[in-house]
Design an enzyme around this catalytic site. Structure first.
Site, PDB file in Angstrom:
ATOM      1  N   HIS C  49      38.957  36.896  59.726  1.00  0.00           N
ATOM      2  CA  HIS C  49      39.879  35.783  59.545  1.00  0.00           C
ATOM      3  C   HIS C  49      39.211  34.606  58.820  1.00  0.00           C
ATOM      4  CE1 HIS C  49      43.524  33.559  60.664  1.00  0.00           C
ATOM      5  NE2 HIS C  49      42.711  32.516  60.626  1.00  0.00           N
ATOM      6  N   LYS C  91      50.799  25.916  51.215  1.00  0.00           N
ATOM      7  CA  LYS C  91      50.053  27.097  51.652  1.00  0.00           C
ATOM      8  C   LYS C  91      50.932  27.898  52.605  1.00  0.00           C
ATOM      9  CE  LYS C  91      45.564  28.430  53.586  1.00  0.00           C
ATOM     10  NZ  LYS C  91      45.830  29.113  54.821  1.00  0.00           N
ATOM     11  N   GLU C  93      50.639  30.917  55.845  1.00  0.00           N
ATOM     12  CA  GLU C  93      49.694  31.486  56.801  1.00  0.00           C
ATOM     13  C   GLU C  93      50.419  32.388  57.784  1.00  0.00           C
ATOM     14  OE1 GLU C  93      45.889  29.495  57.621  1.00  0.00           O
ATOM     15  OE2 GLU C  93      46.916  28.980  59.481  1.00  0.00           O
ATOM     16  N   HIS C  95      50.924  34.335  61.505  1.00  0.00           N
ATOM     17  CA  HIS C  95      50.665  34.292  62.949  1.00  0.00           C
ATOM     18  C   HIS C  95      51.247  35.555  63.560  1.00  0.00           C
ATOM     19  CE1 HIS C  95      49.458  30.975  65.973  1.00  0.00           C
ATOM     20  NE2 HIS C  95      48.434  31.407  65.299  1.00  0.00           N
ATOM     21  N   GLN C 314      45.932  23.597  70.247  1.00  0.00           N
ATOM     22  CA  GLN C 314      46.668  23.167  69.060  1.00  0.00           C
ATOM     23  C   GLN C 314      46.656  21.649  68.912  1.00  0.00           C
ATOM     24  OE1 GLN C 314      48.545  25.634  66.991  1.00  0.00           O
ATOM     25  NE2 GLN C 314      46.835  26.654  67.982  1.00  0.00           N
ATOM     26  N   SER C 532      45.829  38.734  56.282  1.00  0.00           N
ATOM     27  CA  SER C 532      45.950  39.257  57.637  1.00  0.00           C
ATOM     28  C   SER C 532      45.803  40.768  57.574  1.00  0.00           C
ATOM     29  CB  SER C 532      47.310  38.865  58.218  1.00  0.00           C
ATOM     30  OG  SER C 532      47.538  39.567  59.418  1.00  0.00           O
TER      31      SER C 532
END
Ligand SMILES: Nc1ncnc2c1ncn2[C@@H]1O[C@H](COP(=O)(O)OP(=O)(O)O)[C@@H](O)[C@H]1O
Ligand SMILES: [Mg+2]
Lengths: 229, 79, 732, 79
Positions: C49, C91, C93, C95, C314, C532
């Site tokens: 990652h 960007k 990303e 999850h 977070q 990922s």
């Protein structure tokens, strides 16, 4: 017309309402921080949409106890115009300026879409530019807009002509299918007894610019400017 | 000292979440669920040492903030 | 409390995901055995990652440069010039795994993370997007996952007040055990006020702001952390819970502070939290860093240095301030009721030195650790080409029936049920809502707008990774073009299976090749991205899914196009060449139950030529509506325009064409436009060397095929709008 | 028969709502509130007549619907 917009932590339509007010009045509203103890001398106090305090506990509950709300209540009682939209409506309910409660939407889902509204009482500084029975389109965007009031309370609102808007269908009919959130009697917005305080779930400030898809909301702000100039 | 507060909707106030859960339970095949009411519970960690005073204080917290007494009831357990 | 100090066994090393070779390198760099904290830091810094060890070699081949690029990959987000001294920062990303474990919180924290990547750079987030892939609708977990993921994305984005304006949703059994949740954020900043994750200046204070640190998301080392609290019976959940309210405050506070000149560098604490944020800041600035963990605000008692360094709590940020500006900064965070703590300072030692409870718990050299990060050239094999498939090998179904089936299939039905749960209007700048080709947000206070989209057709990538990679970029380009905007740059989210399998690695390599070719041809460089890997359960890998997020600029909002038919009796013109390519089409899958053949080839020159032509038409005010063609082909696109405009059309397919191939083939580089008359457009097309065909005219309550059926718009709409709500409300 | 189910967050799981309430209480002048954890309560009205069987059934309801066992604990009272 000089307006003030109250900014709570988590407010997120504060800029949107300020833009709509400025477009109508030509005057930039004061942005008032929730920790302030007084609101400047203004003609209109606006409580914006958003998620004050993250909607934690109950929507609007924590914000209703902000330092600034003591002055907002006092001013409302003295007759200053107060407009609460979405989360602002929830704050007005929690602070006792308007009756009833706002529960989770019947679908338990957040809903963002345009809805039809029937103007029920145009005899107010907020709705004077509409006709009674006129159908307008405003967006809603909320998870807790299911207005509750008991039978007696509802009758009182009706008798005192304090219902500003009800959800209606494309034909202007107030039907159960047109009710997006389960509100009692399709109620979308209500006044206090003196009609200087309006709380509503739909967002007139989001359809006050033709580029965004419509201008039905602009008449509310233009009407306020006319009434409060 | 710990206090536990239950906040529930008053009878007569529609509970959309309870209704949805009841429906979901029956869809999942759980028969004989005749009603579901939902509520909130708050567990408070207090520095108080006197039970009666703590109860008094928690009651004020409920009246002022934790419950909306127009539509909700509350119930306090101390200890 | 002194730091737990277990013996570093082979098992513990393996549990930290380091192989023998990697561990040998650790020993070499340190010249001694690491302690547990140091092992943990190596483990996360060298994880797939954080280090991109399998993918780096191929990502480097993507074009990242163009005149409009202000910052390419390597920072928290990419930055492009949008004129008038303004920049767009964006960007995407993933999850994926957290969302499978706990769909609501996994998706919500995914949105939170990508928002931080963008406002970290000094940009105000103005739009969110999401690309979602779920398993078979018939799979028992699918409904629960869809419901939780959508609620989580909405729950977070709605609360922070960033409109979610576009996205995509696919269903395929290959995602049964590995759903994909990719979130994208676009922000706007002043081009000369971009902030970077670069920390320099020995003695400058290192400041921690935001939420307190808890034991969230400390994975990779379950055994190691379990041994720390033998009295806890409860297995510690590794799920992170998002707090969008705090994020909203953090956005406002950070932007307020960034408006001063007190900030030297800033970095969000994302994956691997405090470790990677402090490491990256120091390494990029060529500094050392000294941290004292006793000052880190914590949520739980007795947290060890290991836990504090690896926590993924977070809504936290790390920044380096100019000396003497601490009080000014603290006042801003106090105003917003956020934690603010000075946790260390920069040094010129080139090392990361960490204290806790009066003990030194870590001492690592920064550059060697960053430079020695493993990089692999994994073996790969290319995907064999699929045998050709011609129209006469595919059964012809009644077009009316076929449209009715396609428009209601899980991959083509209306996503209204999804995007009505997202506040897509907050900010009062959404000039195109979800449901069109690209979402569009006006740049606040101006007459220009950003067009944003996410696209990928995984079944194409599986069949031919190179063509699939090209197609994903081309489709994003078309979706932006169809609004009238100029595509400027892309971000990507490369979702693949296990890269240690040559077949999977070959998909990655092929997709990169195709994407690179398309980016070069279309002038849309890659400015940020995310990888990922290991999206695999048992032997089942996901479909290779290089999701492309595109951003374009419309410099004059009065020249915007939308998909809806605007008036009756207007001409409909098809731009681009139609061969009737049915390989890998939805027609083939949904009507014939087959997923074979090659995907439609992507002619990048035609994409560019046709795209430029369409944009010129829009800018010149020639057309009244525009829509690109993609999944489902011509008739599906026509139906979408008709539904949006609430009026039908009558069309005339060319006589020589096989109707099923012509109506449902998925040939690329095509658009539908409407105009009062076709003539001028046909002429201009001819002059530009672009294929154009006068298809028919708008109007009426149905879609009428010359010499064929008439398909009621009302029935099409009912089927289109019906599938998702009824799927989601069904039992189970 | 009545059943009451409490659903609370597991230890260590962030409770943003509890955090916000704690903060609000202190702003209202209630000192000495050292922590607030929030949870949900469900009151079920059941047609069951056997206590043990009812508990068994409610436990299944919790596992399948009422609690999110990845981050929440539940606790059942019958009667
Ligand atoms: N998850 C989502 N969130 C928001 N909007 C979505 C989502 N999925 C699809 N949409 C919107 O629905 C419309 C149709 O999506 P799609 O079929 O993927 O479009 P296209 O084929 O043009 O790429 C688009 O406007 C898209 O942005
Ligand atoms: Mg499109």
């Amino acid at each position: 017309m000089q307006a003030a917009v109250i900014v709570f932590p988590g407010s997120n339509c504060d800029r949107d309402i300020a833009v709509a007010l400025e477009r109508a009045s030509g005057q930039r509203p004061h942005m008032v921080w929730h920790k302030d103890s007084t609101v400047p001398e203004v003609d209109l106090i606006a409580l914006p949409g958003g998620f004050s305090y993250g909607d934690y506990l109950r929507c609007g509950a924590i914000a209703a106890h902000s330092p600034v709300m003591r002055d907002v209540k006092a001013r409302a009682q003295k007759g200053t115009a107060v407009l609460g939209i979405c989360n602002g409506f929830q704050v007005l309910i929690e602070s006792g300026l308007l009756p009833g409660g706002l529960l989770r939407n019947e679908s338990l889902k957040y809903i963002c879409k345009d809805v039809g509204l029937e103007v029920e009482t145009h005899d107010s500084i907020f709705t004077r530019r509409y006709r009674n029975g006129q159908r307008v389109v405003f967006p809603i965007a909320h998870g807790d807009g299911n207005y509750f009031i008991d039978e007696d309370g509802r009758r009182r609102l009706e008798d005192e002509e304090r219902i500003a808007f009800r959800y209606c269908d494309a034909m202007g009919q107030v039907t159960p299918e047109a009710n997006p959130n389960g509100s009692v009697a399709n109620i979308a917005g209500i006044y206090n007894r003196e009609r200087n305080v309006l709380g509503m779930m739909p967002h007139p400030e989001r359809l006050a610019d033709p580029l965004l898809g419509g201008r039905d909301g602009a008449a509310m702000f233009d009407g306020l400017v006319e009434a409060l100039a | 000292m710990k206090a536990r507060v239950h906040v529930t909707l008053k009878t007569g106030v529609l509970d959309p979440q309870g209704k949805a859960i009841q429906h979901a339970l029956s869809q999942l095949g759980f028969d004989g669920v005749e009603g579901v009411r939902t509520g909130k519970v708050f567990e408070l960690e207090l520095t108080d040492t006197d039970q009666a005073a703590a109860r008094e204080r928690v009651q004020q917290m409920c009246e002022q903030l934790l419950a909306n007494t127009v539509i909700e009831n509350y119930d306090i357990e101390i200890g | 409390m002194s730091e737990p100090n277990p013996e570093i066994t082979d098992a513990l090393v393996a549990e930290h995901g380091l192989n023998a070779e990697e561990y040998a390198r650790v020993l070499e760099i340190l010249g001694r055995t690491p302690n547990l904290v140091e092992l943990g830091i190596f483990s996360v810094m060298w994880s797939e990652h954080c280090s991109y060890k399998s993918s780096k070699k191929w990502l480097k081949t993507l074009p990242t440069d163009a005149p409009q690029v202000i910052q390419g990959p390597g920072e928290n987000a990419g930055v492009i010039d949008i004129g008038d001294g303004q920049a767009a920062v964006f960007k995407m990303e993933s999850h994926n795994h957290p969302s499978f474990i706990e769909p609501y919180q996994g998706a919500a924290t995914g949105v939170g993370g990508i928002l931080r990547d963008v406002f970290t750079m000094g940009a105000r987030p103005v739009a969110n997007l999401n690309a979602l892939r779920f398993g078979d609708p018939g799979h028992p977990k699918t409904r629960h996952l869809v419901s939780g993921v959508v609620a989580g994305i909405g729950g977070y984005g709605n609360c922070v007040g960033v409109p979610t304006v576009a996205g995509e949703v696919n269903f395929h059994p290959a995602y049964n055990g590995n759903i994909l949740v990719n979130a994208m954020t676009v922000g706007v900043a002043e081009a000369d006020r971009i902030f970077y994750a670069k920390a320099h200046g020995a003695g400058n204070p290192v400041v921690y702001v935001g939420s307190k640190t808890g034991r969230d998301g400390i994975h990779g080392a379950t055994m190691a952390s379990a041994s720390f609290d033998e009295d806890s019976a409860e297995k510690r959940p590794t799920v992170q819970v998002g707090d969008p309210f705090t994020e909203k405050l953090l956005i406002e506070a950070c932007l307020e502070l960034m408006a001063t000149d007190a900030v030297v560098g800033i970095q969000d604490m994302g994956a691997a939290g405090l470790t990677s944020s402090s490491f990256e800041m120091a390494s990029k600035g060529g500094s050392g860093v000294a941290l004292n963990l006793d000052h880190v605000p914590v949520r739980e008692d007795g947290m060890s240095a290991y836990e504090i360094m690896l926590s993924e709590s977070q809504e936290r940020m790390l920044m380096v301030l100019k000396p003497g500006r601490e009080a000014e900064a603290k006042a801003i965070f106090d105003k917003w009721d956020l934690d603010f703590a000075i946790v260390g300072e920069l040094t010129d030692s080139g090392r990361m030195v960490i204290q806790k409870g009066g003990e030194q718990v870590c001492d690592l050299p920064i550059d060697p650790l960053a430079e020695a990060a493993p990089e692999y050239d994994r073996p790969w094999e290319s995907t064999p080409a699929q045998p050709d498939l011609t129209a006469d090998q595919v059964p012809a179904h009644d077009p009316a029936q076929a449209l009715q089936t396609l428009i209601a299939c899980p991959d083509l039905c209306s996503r209204r049920w999804v995007w009505e749960q997202y506040d897509h209007m907050v900010g009062a700048d959404t000039v195109q809502r979800p449901g069109g080709d690209a979402g569009m947000v006006r740049v606040h206070g101006t007459d220009k707008a950003l067009a944003v989209t996410v696209d990928c057709t995984p079944r194409y990538v599986l069949a031919d990774p190179v063509q699939g990679g090209r197609q994903a970029v081309a489709e994003a380009y078309r979706n932006i073009t169809a609004t009238g905007a100029q595509p400027l740059a892309i971000t990507d989210n490369m979702n693949f299976g296990n890269p240690e399998k040559p077949r999977v690695m070959g998909q990655f390599v092929g997709a990169c090749q195709g994407m690179g070719e398309a980016c070069r041809a279309l002038g849309t460089p890659v400015v940020s991205g995310n990888v990922s890997l290991y999206n695999e359960t048992g032997e089942t890998a996901i479909l290779p899914t290089p999701a492309i997020g595109g951003v374009g600029l419309l410099d004059d909002l009065s020249k915007m196009a939308t998909v809806a038919f605007k008036a009756d009796d207007e001409a409909i013109v098809l731009i681009g060449e139609t061969h009737g390519h049915l390989g890998q089409s939805l027609y083939l899958r949904e009507l014939c139950g087959r997923e074979d053949g090659p995907p439609p080839p992507v002619d990048l020159e035609a994409e560019r030529r046709n795209g430029d032509f369409v944009r010129e038409l829009i800018r010149g005010g020639w057309v009244t509506a525009c829509h690109d063609l993609s999944d489902g082909g011509l008739l599906v696109a026509l139906a979408e325009m008709a539904m949006a405009g609430d009026r039908g059309a009558a069309i005339q397919p060319p006589e020589q064409a096989a109707p099923h191939a012509w109506l449902f083939g998925e040939d690329q580089a095509r658009y539908l436009v409407t105009a009062p008359q076709a003539g001028d457009i046909l002429q201009a097309a001819q002059a530009a060397g672009v294929a154009a065909y006068a298809l028919g005219r708008t109007g009426g309550p149905a879609l009428k095929l010359a010499g064929g059926p008439s398909i009621s718009l009302q029935r099409v709409r009912a089927a289109h709008e019906g599938w998702l709500p009824s799927f989601m409300s069904a039992a189970g």
